[in-house]
Design a protein around this motif. Structure first.
Motif, mmCIF file in Angstrom:
data_model
loop_
_atom_site.group_PDB
_atom_site.id
_atom_site.type_symbol
_atom_site.label_atom_id
_atom_site.label_comp_id
_atom_site.label_asym_id
_atom_site.label_seq_id
_atom_site.Cartn_x
_atom_site.Cartn_y
_atom_site.Cartn_z
ATOM 1 N N LEU A 172 41.598 29.540 44.110
ATOM 2 C CA LEU A 172 41.864 30.350 42.917
ATOM 3 C C LEU A 172 43.075 29.769 42.171
ATOM 4 O O LEU A 172 43.110 29.739 40.943
ATOM 5 N N LEU A 190 38.167 31.425 26.606
ATOM 6 C CA LEU A 190 37.527 31.961 27.807
ATOM 7 C C LEU A 190 36.538 33.042 27.410
ATOM 8 O O LEU A 190 36.725 33.705 26.391
ATOM 9 N N ALA A 240 40.056 37.692 31.998
ATOM 10 C CA ALA A 240 41.325 38.089 32.624
ATOM 11 C C ALA A 240 41.071 39.152 33.680
ATOM 12 O O ALA A 240 41.567 39.062 34.806
ATOM 13 N N ALA A 241 40.263 40.161 33.335
ATOM 14 C CA ALA A 241 39.990 41.245 34.287
ATOM 15 C C ALA A 241 39.281 40.711 35.526
ATOM 16 O O ALA A 241 39.566 41.130 36.654
ATOM 17 N N TYR A 290 41.384 38.003 42.495
ATOM 18 C CA TYR A 290 42.640 37.849 43.234
ATOM 19 C C TYR A 290 42.859 39.058 44.164
ATOM 20 O O TYR A 290 43.175 38.899 45.345
ATOM 21 N N GLU A 291 42.632 40.244 43.626
ATOM 22 C CA GLU A 291 42.831 41.450 44.447
ATOM 23 C C GLU A 291 41.841 41.487 45.613
ATOM 24 O O GLU A 291 42.193 41.893 46.721
ATOM 25 N N GLN A 292 40.613 41.040 45.374
ATOM 26 C CA GLN A 292 39.618 41.017 46.469
ATOM 27 C C GLN A 292 40.084 40.096 47.601
ATOM 28 O O GLN A 292 39.877 40.402 48.779
ATOM 29 N N LEU A 319 39.491 37.650 36.730
ATOM 30 C CA LEU A 319 40.467 36.883 37.515
ATOM 31 C C LEU A 319 41.343 37.832 38.332
ATOM 32 O O LEU A 319 41.572 37.618 39.534
ATOM 33 N N GLY A 320 41.818 38.892 37.689
ATOM 34 C CA GLY A 320 42.642 39.882 38.396
ATOM 35 C C GLY A 320 41.875 40.511 39.546
ATOM 36 O O GLY A 320 42.398 40.669 40.655
ATOM 37 N N ALA A 321 40.615 40.839 39.303
ATOM 38 C CA ALA A 321 39.810 41.503 40.329
ATOM 39 C C ALA A 321 39.546 40.568 41.513
ATOM 40 O O ALA A 321 39.618 40.990 42.671
ATOM 41 N N ARG A 368 42.964 28.466 38.398
ATOM 42 C CA ARG A 368 43.901 28.935 37.381
ATOM 43 C C ARG A 368 44.544 27.743 36.675
ATOM 44 O O ARG A 368 44.699 27.724 35.456
#
Lengths: 407, 338
Positions: free
Chosen positions: A278, A295, A300-301, A307-309, A303-305, A282
């Motif tokens: 990841l 993009l 963005a959402a 990363y959190e997973q 990517l954030g999701a 990035r």
């Protein structure tokens, strides 16, 4: 990927070199490892490196294991009797995490080592003593022969036969989808020693040389073109009876024991690598953005999701690794780790595919080729080692206690 | 796992007592005082908070107990209280209200017995003596009766939460503004961990309803929990709850940092929002029409977890915020260590 070679370990970090301390003090091990990874110039050749094919990649990763072995770092977590320096699963987990954080690959042979090493150490210590040191040195690795043409998810229906003759077993049949099968020196196979109807009661685990007379290995290319898997044929292959892993007829128990590591340690290892990838993604996206690329909406959402997973998977599998290290038996709940792992793999590589966009489909650079290969391989996360459907059924049966599925 | 303060037996006992009080709809504050909650909390904040809020969620309770969590973090940045306090929550995520306009926000309950309302507002450049504080929060205190005049009961998705919206409270009446420094960040982090626990409790209860319903309900001559499509949905719901539980344990690990472990707390709130969406989607489906009816309890969990998801940041907003920061170069923290 930048490399750090300028600053060596600080005085306090360099202080501990005593294997007994590194074995007993996990923090000392973690600090020492980090300092070494940041300062060892020999490691640079494995950073940001791409290979023309899987065979070269795994061979080069074997050399990385050699470097890790000579410095001692991948020997912790394995018993001294098997070439290790003692310690437990946490040492191995810290190693994988440290490698990924330092921008290094987790050597591919460690994947099967995490699956096959623990049961061989536990059920066949003399085989571990004979063969594990060379594995840790990266000179050879093993393949796992479980699935067969007619036994995939329904593993207990496997038919590859081992017939007892004096002090030997004679193997006939075949195995399919063997990871690293084309380059392995040894195979650990689940075979039928009982009657064809004996299901899981008539199975045994046995180790054999991949170059024994009568063994034929046919590499299987994934859709990426990479020979990730193999089919293995046994034509009256003679194997010493002393190569049994566990007792005859107890193969299912060995397989169940093995699944604890296959599901939990593999999940942790994959999460460490996913975070590294990841980070790579990035970086590549930043370069594209700087060059004026746009993009897709919602990137963005996503990517954030993702990363959190990855963090959720790390949280879950770290707890499971600690349980394994404490000697707990990890039961059906390990399927939770596996489901989370598969979710991470699928969403990470789908994200890479979508963010790289045109480049993913049309690009010819080594970097993009690696993303494509890994995208194909990531599809196996919901299939290999117990499909997504099998994992959910295990949770439904044994964790939620739902009434059994109708036959 | 290390449990410094609360052992399993004590925790189970406390959970049982809380369950009883909450089921009867009794006075939670009084019951907590009777249980010596302050001591339990001081002894093992992670376990005590998680236990209390999980039971709160399971019971679909409404109270201002979350205020206590945030106000405890803000206390050091505020002047001494002149009486009982309540907190005005931002309507959107953790973004404090704009102090230049009429104040808006959410209250978790009526203001009877409350003297003053703590209102986090965006820090005005003019108020920021130190430019480094700009963009942060400032805390204002409003007399409760002024805020009460601007409240309306929430008549939205979750009518049972007892929440109130505040619109157009007169900001000018607020007392002196205190820069919150990191206190607001810490308060939000603590609130997010508590909310994650509350969502765990509500999700467990909803999943239990779905398991019980599908095991008992017979169609085609067998219970519908024997159908793979149903079983796999329930398994996925279980995975969502368990991953949330693990991440909450991790989030507590950094609670002692200067910023209250804000990064990990945001992650666990995101996971909680995702988990409730996953659990409720599957639970509603496998319960069939019953899951949509007023006659089943399930709808109450659907509505409550939606409200809890919104408070201090819903998961869509948090994912977008996080991803935007990562694209801008924020460190991809590993968060979890062995």
């Amino acid at each position: 990927m930048t490399t750090t070679t300028a600053s060596g370990p600080t005085a306090t970090e360099a202080a501990v070199t005593d294997p007994a301390v590194l074995r007993d003090d996990l923090d000392a091990y973690a600090r020492g490892l980090r300092a070494w990874l940041a300062s060892e110039p020999a490691l640079d050749r494995w950073r940001g490196r791409h290979y023309p094919n899987t065979e070269e990649r795994i061979a080069d990763h074997g050399l990385l294991m050699g470097v890790l072995f000579r410095a001692g770092w991948n020997r912790y977590g394995w018993p001294e009797s098997a070439g290790g320096l003692g310690g437990d699963e946490r040492h191995r987990a810290v190693l994988y995490d440290g490698l990924a954080a330092a921008g290094l690959p987790i050597p591919a042979p460690h994947l099967m080592l995490e699956t096959l090493g623990p049961p061989v150490v536990h059920f066949a210590p003399e085989l571990a003593a004979a063969y594990l040191p060379a594995y840790l040195r990266g000179e050879q690795w093993w393949g796992q022969g479980f699935s067969e043409p007619e036994a995939g998810s329904d593993l207990a229906s496997l038919r590859c036969r081992a017939r007892r003759e004096g002090d030997t077993y004679v193997l006939s049949g075949s195995k399919l989808w063997t990871s690293h099968g084309a380059t392995s020196s040894r195979l650990v196979c689940l075979v039928r020693t009982g009657t064809p109807e004996s299901r899981h009661r008539g199975l045994s685990m046995i180790m054999l040389d991949a170059d024994a007379p009568g063994v034929t290995i046919r590499p299987i290319a994934l859709a990426s073109g990479e020979n990730e898997l193999a089919e293995v044929f046994f034509d009256d292959v003679v194997v010493p009876a002393s190569n049994l892993v566990g007792e005859e007829g107890k193969g299912w128990a060995v397989a169940m024991y093995l699944l604890q590591w296959e599901r939990a340690m593999y999940a942790w290892l994959s999460a460490a690598d996913a975070l590294r990838r990841l980070r790579d993604l990035r970086g590549q996206v930043a370069t594209r953005l700087a060059a004026g690329a746009r993009l897709p909406d919602g990137s963005a959402a996503r990517l954030g999701a993702v990363y959190e997973q990855i963090i959720a998977l790390r949280a879950r599998s770290a707890a499971t690794v600690r349980r394994l290290a404490a000697g707990d038996t990890v039961g059906p709940e390990a399927s939770v780790d596996k489901v989370l792992l598969a979710t991470v793999e699928i969403s990470l590589f789908d994200l890479a595919r979508d963010l790289l966009g045109t480049e993913f489909v049309l690009g010819a650079t080594d970097e993009v080729r690696a993303w494509r290969n890994e995208w194909w391989f990531s599809r196996s996360a919901t299939i290999l080692g117990g499909s997504a459907e099998v994992q959910r059924t295990i949770i439904a049966d044994h964790v939620l206690g739902l009434p059994k599925e109708a036959k | 796992m290390t449990t410094p303060g609360l052992d399993d037996a004590t925790a189970e006992l406390l959970a049982g007592s809380l369950r009883e009080v909450l089921a009867e709809g009794g006075d939670l504050a009084a019951a907590l005082a009777e249980l010596g909650w302050a001591e339990v909390l001081a002894d093992d904040p992670a376990r005590a908070t998680t236990l209390l809020f999980a039971e709160h969620g399971r019971a679909l309770a409404h109270s201002r107990v979350l205020d206590d969590v945030l106000l405890a973090e803000l206390a050091g940045a505020l002047p001494a209280a002149t009486g009982p306090r309540a907190l005005l929550y931002p309507l959107h995520s953790d973004q404090p209200a704009d102090p230049r306009g009429p104040l808006t926000g959410l209250l978790l309950g009526g203001l009877d017995g409350i003297t003053e309302v703590v209102v986090p507002t965006a820090l005005d450049a003019a108020d920021a003596g130190d430019p480094a504080d700009a963009g942060g929060a400032t805390l204002r205190i409003l007399p409760a009766e002024l805020v009460a005049a601007a409240t309306q009961p929430v008549r939205g998705f979750d009518t049972a939460a007892g929440w109130l919206t505040v619109s157009a409270a007169p900001a000018g009446a607020a007392g002196p503004a205190t820069p919150a420094g990191e206190a607001w960040t810490r308060a939000v982090a603590a609130g997010r961990r508590a909310l994650a626990a509350e969502i765990i409790g509500a999700c467990e209860a909803a999943l239990a309803i779905a398991v019980a319903h599908t095991s008992a309900r017979v169609q085609y001559g067998r219970s519908i929990a024997t159908f793979q499509a149903v079983r796999h949905r329930l398994a996925e719901a279980h995975v969502a709850v368990e991953s949330l539980r693990s991440e909450l344990t991790v989030a507590w690990g950094s609670a002692g940092q200067a910023d209250g472990g804000a990064w990990a707390a945001r992650l666990v709130k995101l996971r909680a929002g995702f988990a409730q969406a996953e659990v409720m989607r599957h639970a509603v489906q496998v319960c069939g029409a019953m899951g949509l009816s007023l006659e089943s309890e399930l709808h109450r969990f659907v509505a409550r977890t939606a409200a809890l998801d919104l408070l201090l940041g819903d998961y869509h907003t948090l994912a977008e915020q996080l991803g935007t920061e990562l694209l801008a170069g924020a460190e991809l923290e590993p968060v979890v260590a062995i």
